[in-house]
Write a protein that holds these residues in place. Structure first.
Motif, PDB file in Angstrom:
ATOM      1  N   GLN A  46       0.837  -1.203   0.000  1.00  0.00           N
ATOM      2  CA  GLN A  46       0.000   0.000   0.000  1.00  0.00           C
ATOM      3  C   GLN A  46       0.873   1.255   0.000  1.00  0.00           C
ATOM      4  OE1 GLN A  46      -2.709  -1.575  -0.975  1.00  0.00           O
ATOM      5  NE2 GLN A  46      -4.048  -0.299   0.257  1.00  0.00           N
ATOM      6  N   GLY A  47       1.941   1.225   0.781  1.00  0.00           N
ATOM      7  CA  GLY A  47       2.834   2.379   0.863  1.00  0.00           C
ATOM      8  C   GLY A  47       3.522   2.660  -0.465  1.00  0.00           C
ATOM      9  N   ILE A  48       4.090   1.615  -1.043  1.00  0.00           N
ATOM     10  CA  ILE A  48       4.852   1.801  -2.293  1.00  0.00           C
ATOM     11  C   ILE A  48       3.919   2.202  -3.437  1.00  0.00           C
ATOM     12  CG2 ILE A  48       6.216   0.566  -4.031  1.00  0.00           C
ATOM     13  CD1 ILE A  48       7.434  -1.003  -1.614  1.00  0.00           C
ATOM     14  N   ASP A  49       2.795   1.506  -3.556  1.00  0.00           N
ATOM     15  CA  ASP A  49       1.836   1.836  -4.632  1.00  0.00           C
ATOM     16  C   ASP A  49       1.332   3.268  -4.483  1.00  0.00           C
ATOM     17  OD1 ASP A  49       2.205  -0.679  -5.554  1.00  0.00           O
ATOM     18  OD2 ASP A  49       0.231  -1.468  -4.995  1.00  0.00           O
ATOM     19  N   ALA A  50       1.068   3.668  -3.223  1.00  0.00           N
ATOM     20  CA  ALA A  50       0.547   5.019  -2.987  1.00  0.00           C
ATOM     21  C   ALA A  50       1.601   6.071  -3.314  1.00  0.00           C
ATOM     22  CB  ALA A  50       0.094   5.161  -1.536  1.00  0.00           C
ATOM     23  N   ALA A  51       2.848   5.812  -2.961  1.00  0.00           N
ATOM     24  CA  ALA A  51       3.916   6.776  -3.259  1.00  0.00           C
ATOM     25  C   ALA A  51       4.047   6.951  -4.771  1.00  0.00           C
ATOM     26  CB  ALA A  51       5.228   6.300  -2.656  1.00  0.00           C
ATOM     27  N   LYS A  52       3.970   5.823  -5.495  1.00  0.00           N
ATOM     28  CA  LYS A  52       4.062   5.899  -6.964  1.00  0.00           C
ATOM     29  C   LYS A  52       2.897   6.709  -7.529  1.00  0.00           C
ATOM     30  CE  LYS A  52       6.509   1.552  -7.806  1.00  0.00           C
ATOM     31  NZ  LYS A  52       6.302   0.130  -8.132  1.00  0.00           N
ATOM     32  N   ALA A  53       1.695   6.430  -7.003  1.00  0.00           N
ATOM     33  CA  ALA A  53       0.508   7.133  -7.511  1.00  0.00           C
ATOM     34  C   ALA A  53       0.576   8.626  -7.198  1.00  0.00           C
ATOM     35  CB  ALA A  53      -0.752   6.520  -6.897  1.00  0.00           C
ATOM     36  N   ALA A  54       0.988   8.954  -5.979  1.00  0.00           N
ATOM     37  CA  ALA A  54       1.076  10.369  -5.591  1.00  0.00           C
ATOM     38  C   ALA A  54       2.152  11.073  -6.415  1.00  0.00           C
ATOM     39  CB  ALA A  54       1.388  10.491  -4.099  1.00  0.00           C
ATOM     40  N   GLY A  55       3.264  10.374  -6.658  1.00  0.00           N
ATOM     41  CA  GLY A  55       4.339  10.948  -7.461  1.00  0.00           C
ATOM     42  C   GLY A  55       3.883  11.221  -8.883  1.00  0.00           C
ATOM     43  N   GLU A  56       3.143  10.270  -9.434  1.00  0.00           N
ATOM     44  CA  GLU A  56       2.657  10.429 -10.811  1.00  0.00           C
ATOM     45  C   GLU A  56       1.712  11.632 -10.908  1.00  0.00           C
ATOM     46  OE1 GLU A  56       1.356   6.703 -12.485  1.00  0.00           O
ATOM     47  OE2 GLU A  56       0.328   7.770 -14.098  1.00  0.00           O
ATOM     48  N   LYS A  57       0.821  11.753  -9.899  1.00  0.00           N
ATOM     49  CA  LYS A  57      -0.132  12.877  -9.901  1.00  0.00           C
ATOM     50  C   LYS A  57       0.586  14.218  -9.828  1.00  0.00           C
ATOM     51  CE  LYS A  57      -3.852  12.615  -7.158  1.00  0.00           C
ATOM     52  NZ  LYS A  57      -4.610  12.166  -5.962  1.00  0.00           N
ATOM     53  N   ALA A  58       1.670  14.242  -9.026  1.00  0.00           N
ATOM     54  CA  ALA A  58       2.368  15.513  -8.809  1.00  0.00           C
ATOM     55  C   ALA A  58       3.489  15.741  -9.822  1.00  0.00           C
ATOM     56  CB  ALA A  58       2.938  15.549  -7.393  1.00  0.00           C
ATOM     57  N   GLY A  59       3.683  14.792 -10.730  1.00  0.00           N
ATOM     58  CA  GLY A  59       4.761  14.919 -11.703  1.00  0.00           C
ATOM     59  C   GLY A  59       6.135  14.825 -11.067  1.00  0.00           C
ATOM     60  N   VAL A  60       6.224  13.957 -10.053  1.00  0.00           N
ATOM     61  CA  VAL A  60       7.465  13.817  -9.289  1.00  0.00           C
ATOM     62  C   VAL A  60       8.014  12.404  -9.479  1.00  0.00           C
ATOM     63  CG1 VAL A  60       8.301  13.616  -6.908  1.00  0.00           C
ATOM     64  CG2 VAL A  60       6.856  15.535  -7.543  1.00  0.00           C
ATOM     65  N   LYS A  61       9.326  12.296  -9.633  1.00  0.00           N
ATOM     66  CA  LYS A  61       9.950  10.979  -9.784  1.00  0.00           C
ATOM     67  C   LYS A  61       9.950  10.262  -8.422  1.00  0.00           C
ATOM     68  CE  LYS A  61      14.365   8.976 -11.197  1.00  0.00           C
ATOM     69  NZ  LYS A  61      15.775   9.270 -11.383  1.00  0.00           N
ATOM     70  N   VAL A  62       9.669   8.965  -8.424  1.00  0.00           N
ATOM     71  CA  VAL A  62       9.618   8.216  -7.162  1.00  0.00           C
ATOM     72  C   VAL A  62      10.691   7.121  -7.165  1.00  0.00           C
ATOM     73  CG1 VAL A  62       8.187   6.803  -5.639  1.00  0.00           C
ATOM     74  CG2 VAL A  62       7.136   8.633  -6.978  1.00  0.00           C
ATOM     75  N   LEU A  63      11.566   7.172  -6.177  1.00  0.00           N
ATOM     76  CA  LEU A  63      12.576   6.119  -6.010  1.00  0.00           C
ATOM     77  C   LEU A  63      12.055   5.139  -4.960  1.00  0.00           C
ATOM     78  CD1 LEU A  63      15.745   8.413  -5.691  1.00  0.00           C
ATOM     79  CD2 LEU A  63      14.921   7.261  -7.752  1.00  0.00           C
ATOM     80  N   VAL A  64      12.142   3.849  -5.253  1.00  0.00           N
ATOM     81  CA  VAL A  64      11.636   2.836  -4.316  1.00  0.00           C
ATOM     82  C   VAL A  64      12.785   1.943  -3.854  1.00  0.00           C
ATOM     83  CG1 VAL A  64      10.062   0.887  -4.022  1.00  0.00           C
ATOM     84  CG2 VAL A  64       9.364   2.845  -5.412  1.00  0.00           C
ATOM     85  N   ALA A  65      12.949   1.843  -2.542  1.00  0.00           N
ATOM     86  CA  ALA A  65      13.910   0.891  -1.968  1.00  0.00           C
ATOM     87  C   ALA A  65      13.095  -0.048  -1.089  1.00  0.00           C
ATOM     88  CB  ALA A  65      14.960   1.621  -1.157  1.00  0.00           C
ATOM     89  N   GLU A  66      12.912  -1.286  -1.530  1.00  0.00           N
ATOM     90  CA  GLU A  66      12.036  -2.210  -0.803  1.00  0.00           C
ATOM     91  C   GLU A  66      12.815  -3.437  -0.343  1.00  0.00           C
ATOM     92  OE1 GLU A  66       9.009  -3.737  -3.562  1.00  0.00           O
ATOM     93  OE2 GLU A  66      10.274  -3.020  -5.165  1.00  0.00           O
ATOM     94  N   GLY A  67      12.193  -4.203   0.548  1.00  0.00           N
ATOM     95  CA  GLY A  67      12.837  -5.416   1.056  1.00  0.00           C
ATOM     96  C   GLY A  67      14.098  -5.105   1.855  1.00  0.00           C
ATOM     97  N   LEU A  68      14.098  -3.996   2.556  1.00  0.00           N
ATOM     98  CA  LEU A  68      15.309  -3.572   3.274  1.00  0.00           C
ATOM     99  C   LEU A  68      15.465  -4.250   4.627  1.00  0.00           C
ATOM    100  CD1 LEU A  68      15.124   0.274   2.558  1.00  0.00           C
ATOM    101  CD2 LEU A  68      16.547  -1.403   1.406  1.00  0.00           C
TER     102      LEU A  68
END
Lengths: 341, 311
Positions: A46-68
């Motif tokens: 939910q967190g990663i998908d939401a960050a991507k969606a919010a970034g897309e809406k705002a025209g902002v690049k989203v870097l994802v670091a998962e499984g840390l």
């Protein structure tokens, strides 16, 4: 003289506009760090998908670091800041010491969870979220659907968000059926990935009489799901599972009763907007039933009549007729669950 | 409180205790053998994870639990091969390599799971049990101890086998000497490196079996990081048991029992902080093993690579 004042006023206005423009932060890139992969049908996804969606809406690049994992993420935070992230979203309570530290070191704003008092203007924002209003509905649903009169709450830790949902679930169940028994068990200290522990504890809670399990567990919730799929209730019938945060419908084998769904897109939208408007770190972010950022999942296992009653309760919560206050503290949650027994 | 007094609940608790204890027993026995031979195997957690993934993968694909256990053992063996090569043969730092292997296999298994099962999260059916006639009918204890998957009996039997090996065989003496006085073993013509390699590979195999037990029996599925520190608890059990296999069994049993006790206390609604309740398993194991196992000793050459002729 009049011309002089006019010019001065004009210059001052320009200066004010320019200074506002220079204060507004430029946000080109944001980064999110998650302890597990973004495919857990829960907190991480939910967190990663939401960050991507919010970034897309705002025209902002989203870097994802998962499984840390749950260890030291300082090197990853530095790396992401080095890649140009204007905001670091530390999506785990285990990161809320390291993230503000690295944020201060590199002068990058950070968002953390489970530390509502740690907010610092321009530097640290907190998004300790709670779906307690949804959990209250889940409790009402569980009490309506339980055949045995016992429902279980199984959690893999006691972070504030989950405490408030556990408490609200218990309050909802009790409000629906006064005589209902509530069995509460924690798998272990920070046992978020302990699927075997999730199965073991859930089996014990089922054996104690519960036929509906409200589970909060990240990876361990799959163990809880496995337990309800392979263990019969006291009357020999099905045990149902109520999940939180994500939607496990795609992997459901007919035992998923519902889920308290969270939508984090409005939260990250607001964070990016606040960052741009220089209001970052000045308030706490929330989710709730009113704007559908918290919802109860409707599955085929819920009869239409029962769902209609739940919808009516939802309307009462949204209108304020029923008040559901969050209980963040574990000790207060224990007192509450004990008192409700 | 009445929930605690039903046969169903008590049976679930005792069964849960056994299920929680078996992976620790297997990992602890393996670690003990490795330590006895002088190799501090901090990579046990990684070996368990490799076994958990390999075991689950094989059991799911072949629909055979037995093949799953075989694959799990091989998974742990494979990681142990790296440990043996790097630490025993090349003499690299055992702690650094052990931590590296654990972190590496946390990542590798998480990545494999993400690519293969990341959207489907398949679950295995309940594992078939081997019922011991008569004994399985004893209330509460019968289903928990005598109506279990075959691997549970094998794990307990291994305690006797390993104990016999340590006490009654030349191999036991060689293992002891490789850990205590490797140079003395060398002068008798026994290859220290070979003995240590055997110990590390056995440890990996047992840890892999423990991991496979976790994914196939304990959880019925695999999720990343699912060992949740079980390998490190195995190391603690082995160190506290100091060379005695039955003490590993006792430690694993106490730990499993206390885990179930924590669940029982919570379900009964005992209103004390959860952290205090969940401290019980760790505190109990340490207390018992420190009190009763304090006369045993750790090998003198533990953690020190053996190089012939080195002083």
């Amino acid at each position: 003289m009049r011309a002089y004042w006019k010019k001065s006023l004009g210059a001052l206005t320009m200066l004010a506009l320019m200074s506002t423009a220079s204060l507004a932060a430029e946000v080109k890139t944001i980064a999110i760090l998650a302890p597990e992969q973004g495919n857990d049908y829960g907190w991480n996804q939910q967190g990663i998908d939401a960050a991507k969606a919010a970034g897309e809406k705002a025209g902002v690049k989203v870097l994802v670091a998962e499984g840390l994992g749950y260890g030291d993420v300082r090197p990853t935070l530095r790396e992401l800041a080095g890649e140009g992230a204007n905001l670091l979203i530390a999506h785990a309570s285990g990161y809320n010491t390291a993230a503000p530290e690295i944020g201060a070191e590199l002068n990058v704003p950070v968002a953390i969870v489970d530390m509502p008092n740690a907010i610092k203007a321009g530097k640290v924002a907190d998004y300790t979220l709670s779906g307690h209003e949804g959990a209250y509905l889940a409790g009402r649903l569980a009490a309506k659907m339980s055949r045995s009169g016992s429902v279980g709450i199984v959690v893999s830790g006691e972070p504030p968000s989950w405490n408030s949902q556990s408490a609200a679930f218990a309050q909802g169940a009790k409000a629906e059926k006064d005589g209902i028994k509530i069995l509460y068990a924690v798998i272990g200290p920070a046992a978020y990935a302990d699927a075997a522990g999730g199965k073991r504890v859930t089996e014990a809670v089922i054996a104690a009489g519960a036929d509906i399990i409200f589970g909060q567990g990240n990876g361990s919730s799959f163990g809880m799901l496995q337990a309800v799929e392979t263990t019969k209730a006291g009357d020999g019938g099905k045990v149902y599972f109520i999940d939180v945060i994500g939607d496990k419908s795609p992997i459901n084998k007919g035992f998923l009763l519902s889920s308290v769904l969270w939508n984090l897109v409005p939260v990250y939208d607001a964070m990016i907007a606040d960052l741009k408007a220089d209001k970052f770190g000045t308030k706490n972010y929330t989710i709730g039933l009113a704007d559908d950022s918290v919802k109860l999942l409707k599955t085929a296992e819920i009869p239409d009549g029962v769902w209609g009653e739940i919808e009516a309760v939802r309307a009462d919560v949204v209108s304020g007729k029923i008040k559901v206050e969050p209980v963040w503290d574990a000790a207060k949650l224990h007192e509450l669950v004990t008192a409700l027994k | 409180m009445e929930a605690l007094l039903t046969t169903a609940f008590l049976t679930a608790l005792v069964t849960g205790a056994v299920t929680a204890g078996i992976p620790l027993l297997l990992a602890g026995l393996g670690e003990q053998m490795s330590e006895k031979a002088g190799v501090l195997n901090v990579g046990i957690e990684g070996m368990m994870l490799a076994g958990a993934f390999a075991g689950f993968f094989a059991a799911y694909m072949s629909e055979s639990i037995a093949l799953g256990f075989l694959a799990g053992a091989l998974g742990g063996f494979g990681v142990a091969l790296l440990m043996a090569l790097l630490c025993v043969r090349l003499g690299l730092n055992q702690i650094v390599i052990g931590i590296g292997l654990t972190l590496g296999f946390e990542g590798i298994t998480a990545l494999l799971h993400y690519n293969l099962f990341g959207r489907s999260y398949p679950r295995l059916p309940a594992v078939e049990t081997l019922r011991i006639p008569g004994l399985a009918d004893i209330p509460v204890l019968g289903p928990a101890f005598f109506d279990r998957p075959l691997i549970v009996y094998v794990a307990v039997l291994l305690v006797f086998v390993v104990s016999f090996v340590y006490r009654r065989t030349n191999l036991g003496l060689y293992l002891q000497a490789a850990g205590d006085k490797p140079a003395a073993l060398d002068v008798t013509g026994i290859d220290v490196v070979r003995i240590r390699t055997f110990a590390v590979l056995t440890a990996g195999t047992l840890a892999g079996l423990g991991g496979a037990f976790l994914s196939e029996v304990g959880a019925g599925l695999f999720v990343p990081f699912m060992t949740n520190g079980a390998g490190f608890i195995g190391i603690v059990l082995a160190m506290l048991a100091r060379g005695r296999p039955f003490w590993v069994l006792a430690g694993a049993a106490i730990f499993g029992a206390c885990l179930s006790l924590t669940t029982a206390l919570q379900v009964a609604g005992v209103n004390v902080p959860t952290d205090v309740i969940q401290m019980i398993p760790f505190a109990a194991v340490m207390a018992v093993l420190i009190i009763f196992g304090r006369n045993a000793h750790l090998p003198a050459a533990l953690g020190i690579p053996y190089v012939r002729g080195a002083r």
